[in-house]
Write a protein that holds these residues in place. Sequence first.
Motif, PDB file in Angstrom:
ATOM      1  N   HIS A 120      44.051  40.710  34.244  1.00 50.79           N
ATOM      2  CA  HIS A 120      44.868  41.095  35.396  1.00 50.79           C
ATOM      3  C   HIS A 120      44.559  40.111  36.518  1.00 50.79           C
ATOM      4  CE1 HIS A 120      47.390  44.027  37.453  1.00 50.79           C
ATOM      5  NE2 HIS A 120      46.540  44.063  38.464  1.00 50.79           N
ATOM      6  N   GLU A 148      52.295  44.499  37.992  1.00 51.59           N
ATOM      7  CA  GLU A 148      51.165  43.676  38.410  1.00 51.59           C
ATOM      8  C   GLU A 148      50.445  44.262  39.615  1.00 51.59           C
ATOM      9  OE1 GLU A 148      49.803  41.068  36.805  1.00 51.59           O
ATOM     10  OE2 GLU A 148      51.258  41.578  35.255  1.00 51.59           O
ATOM     11  N   LYS A 154      45.121  49.120  32.944  1.00 47.60           N
ATOM     12  CA  LYS A 154      44.597  48.105  32.026  1.00 47.60           C
ATOM     13  C   LYS A 154      43.083  48.250  31.891  1.00 47.60           C
ATOM     14  CE  LYS A 154      48.112  44.648  33.203  1.00 47.60           C
ATOM     15  NZ  LYS A 154      48.347  43.354  33.878  1.00 47.60           N
ATOM     16  N   GLY A 190      46.730  47.598  37.168  1.00 46.68           N
ATOM     17  CA  GLY A 190      45.429  47.009  36.854  1.00 46.68           C
ATOM     18  C   GLY A 190      44.408  48.060  36.470  1.00 46.68           C
ATOM     19  N   GLU A 250      43.883  40.507  39.597  1.00 44.42           N
ATOM     20  CA  GLU A 250      42.903  40.933  40.590  1.00 44.42           C
ATOM     21  C   GLU A 250      41.974  41.967  39.975  1.00 44.42           C
ATOM     22  OE1 GLU A 250      45.116  42.545  43.844  1.00 44.42           O
ATOM     23  OE2 GLU A 250      45.893  44.208  42.673  1.00 44.42           O
ATOM     24  N   SER A 264      39.550  39.897  35.957  1.00 39.03           N
ATOM     25  CA  SER A 264      40.623  39.234  36.713  1.00 39.03           C
ATOM     26  C   SER A 264      41.068  37.899  36.125  1.00 39.03           C
ATOM     27  CB  SER A 264      40.249  39.082  38.189  1.00 39.03           C
ATOM     28  OG  SER A 264      39.121  38.287  38.348  1.00 39.03           O
ATOM     29  N   ALA A 272      39.840  45.599  39.495  1.00 39.22           N
ATOM     30  CA  ALA A 272      40.367  46.941  39.232  1.00 39.22           C
ATOM     31  C   ALA A 272      40.385  47.861  40.453  1.00 39.22           C
ATOM     32  CB  ALA A 272      39.549  47.605  38.127  1.00 39.22           C
ATOM     33  N   ARG A 292      48.128  47.287  41.790  1.00 41.62           N
ATOM     34  CA  ARG A 292      46.761  47.809  41.674  1.00 41.62           C
ATOM     35  C   ARG A 292      46.667  48.920  40.631  1.00 41.62           C
ATOM     36  NH1 ARG A 292      43.690  51.618  45.593  1.00 41.62           N
ATOM     37  NH2 ARG A 292      45.779  51.920  46.410  1.00 41.62           N
TER      38      ARG A 292
END
Length: 177
Positions: A79, A49, A57, A54, A81, A75, A83, A51
């Motif tokens: 994810h 989870e 992803k 993300g 938060e 977000s 990217a 940065r």
Amino acid sequence: ATRDRLLLTAIGGLVMTAAVITFALQTDQAADLLAERATLVQSYDGGPEGRFAGQMKALALIADNPLGIGALSFSPTYHHEEAHSVYLSMMMNAGWIGGGLFLILSVATVALGVLVTLRGGPVAPFLAIATAAFTGNALEGWIIDSDHWRHLYLQMALIWGLTAGTGLRPAATLLRR
């Protein structure tokens, strides 16, 4: 003489910065903080989870959605938060064309500012400042979203406007080199 003064000022600034950092590192609190911040991966960067996960992803979404997923969709849906890269965010939100155009505009703005500054003229000092500020923000965009920062677009406008004020045609200036 002007270049020598600028070089001497830059060297003096570097020496003063080194002296201040050396003085600050004499305290344990500052030394510990610097050691913590100097690590390549922070606790919030790694893991499933973090940065970097993300960003992976986001890359997968960019590859799967050439037209983008739309603004403010990443977000809440994919994810927890954003990217943390303006270039990834623009590609993901606006698609390949929108993200590519943002990247081209950013590179063209830096190139135009540098080329016209090097030509000299009455606006060159102001253009050098605007170009340096924008270049810092454009590079920082690799690690944080800056597409909603109004000053980013203001800096772009300053560079293009100051160039227009010189009477040069921006397209001819960029393509001439």
